[in-house]
Design an enzyme around this catalytic site. Structure first.
Site, PDB file in Angstrom:
ATOM      1  N   ILE A 263       4.093   3.988   1.530  1.00 20.96           N
ATOM      2  CA  ILE A 263       4.699   2.982   2.395  1.00 20.96           C
ATOM      3  C   ILE A 263       3.973   1.696   2.002  1.00 20.96           C
ATOM      4  O   ILE A 263       2.744   1.679   1.866  1.00 20.96           O
ATOM      5  CB  ILE A 263       4.529   3.335   3.890  1.00 20.96           C
ATOM      6  CG1 ILE A 263       5.122   2.255   4.807  1.00 20.96           C
ATOM      7  CG2 ILE A 263       3.079   3.608   4.279  1.00 20.96           C
ATOM      8  CD1 ILE A 263       5.190   2.687   6.297  1.00 20.96           C
ATOM      9  N   SER A 264       4.714   0.618   1.759  1.00 23.95           N
ATOM     10  CA  SER A 264       4.079  -0.624   1.292  1.00 23.95           C
ATOM     11  C   SER A 264       3.090  -1.147   2.329  1.00 23.95           C
ATOM     12  O   SER A 264       3.242  -0.914   3.526  1.00 23.95           O
ATOM     13  CB  SER A 264       5.131  -1.701   1.032  1.00 23.95           C
ATOM     14  OG  SER A 264       6.046  -1.281   0.050  1.00 23.95           O
ATOM     15  N   GLN A 265       2.098  -1.873   1.824  1.00 23.14           N
ATOM     16  CA  GLN A 265       1.120  -2.538   2.692  1.00 23.14           C
ATOM     17  C   GLN A 265       1.869  -3.472   3.660  1.00 23.14           C
ATOM     18  O   GLN A 265       2.805  -4.158   3.249  1.00 23.14           O
ATOM     19  CB  GLN A 265       0.196  -3.351   1.781  1.00 23.14           C
ATOM     20  CG  GLN A 265      -0.902  -4.097   2.479  1.00 23.14           C
ATOM     21  CD  GLN A 265      -1.745  -4.896   1.491  1.00 23.14           C
ATOM     22  OE1 GLN A 265      -1.665  -4.685   0.268  1.00 23.14           O
ATOM     23  NE2 GLN A 265      -2.554  -5.792   2.005  1.00 23.14           N
TER      24      GLN A 265
END
Ligand code: SAH
Length: 217
Positions: A63-65
């Site tokens: 999951i992206s930052q």
């Protein structure tokens, strides 16, 4: 799934952190403060949901930052009712943020397992206005084109021509391009055969891969 006062408090702090890092679009910050990010991680890793870092979601994907989600969303600048294509559904978090901002979201994932999980979660959360597809994002979705905007959340080796074709004139695509590390590009389609490219900083994404990957039964 519970969203407690503690979660809300942690989220508030995270949003303050992201604001300090330079995100100024209040609508985006509000949407991120409203959406429980811990719902998008497995229960055992809930603690990590409000740390400004990327996190594994299974099948070697992340999951992206939170800062990266905010940054890409700010470049895309979604408006109500806009038709937006996302490549790389992953956990579904970025898609949910776009939908909360009022966009009509089409999101594509190449891994069947992640596609199923995200679709189920988004249904359960009743975010609405998101359609999930299990497909190879390189092809985009010509059947629903043209899109006002396209966001790619995996690192591409080059700008995918097929996706540029599916943008409206005046449309915007936000895409990280590069092999090991990527440069975030904001691409504006100014005419049928002309794009303008702005470079907006360095990031690191999991790779944009060709083909699909079926769930093992
Ligand atoms: N937007 C996601 C982050 C996803 S990470 C989130 O909010 O959680 C990138 C995702 O892109 C991974 O799930 C990966 O499987 C997917 N991906 C990579 N190449 C793809 C392709 N060709 N088509 C669709 N999805 C792709």
């Amino acid at each position: 799934m519970k969203d407690t006062y503690r979660h809300k408090g942690l989220r508030k702090k995270l949003i303050q952190e992201i604001r300090k890092k330079g995100i100024t679009n209040e609508r985006i910050l509000e949407a991120m403060e409203a959406l429980p990010r811990h719902f998008f991680l497995e229960k055992a890793f809930e603690e990590w949901a409000y740390v400004d870092k990327a996190f594994p979601i299974g099948n070697e994907q992340t999951i992206s930052q939170p800062y990266t989600v905010a940054f890409q969303t700010q470049l895309l600048d979604p408006q109500k009712r806009e038709k937006i294509l996302e490549i790389g559904t992953g956990s579904g978090y970025q898609a949910a943020i776009l939908a909360l901002l009022g966009a009509r979201v089409y999101t594509i994932e190449r891994q069947e397992l992640l596609f199923h999980r995200a679709q189920q979660l988004l249904d359960k959360l009743k975010v609405g206005n998101i359609r999930c597809f299990f497909k190879d994002g390189f092809k985009g979705m010509p059947e629903f084109a043209p899109f006002d905007k396209i966001i790619v959340t995996a690192g591409a080796k080059e700008i995918p021509e097929k996706l540029v074709k599916q943008l409206k004139i005046g449309g915007i695509m936000v895409i990280p391009v590069g092999e090991e590390a990527q440069i975030m590009l904001k691409i504006t389609k100014v005419a049928e055969d002309k794009i303008e490219i702005e470079e907006r900083g360095h990031f690191r994404f999991v790779p944009f891969l060709k083909g699909t990957k079926k769930e093992k039964k």
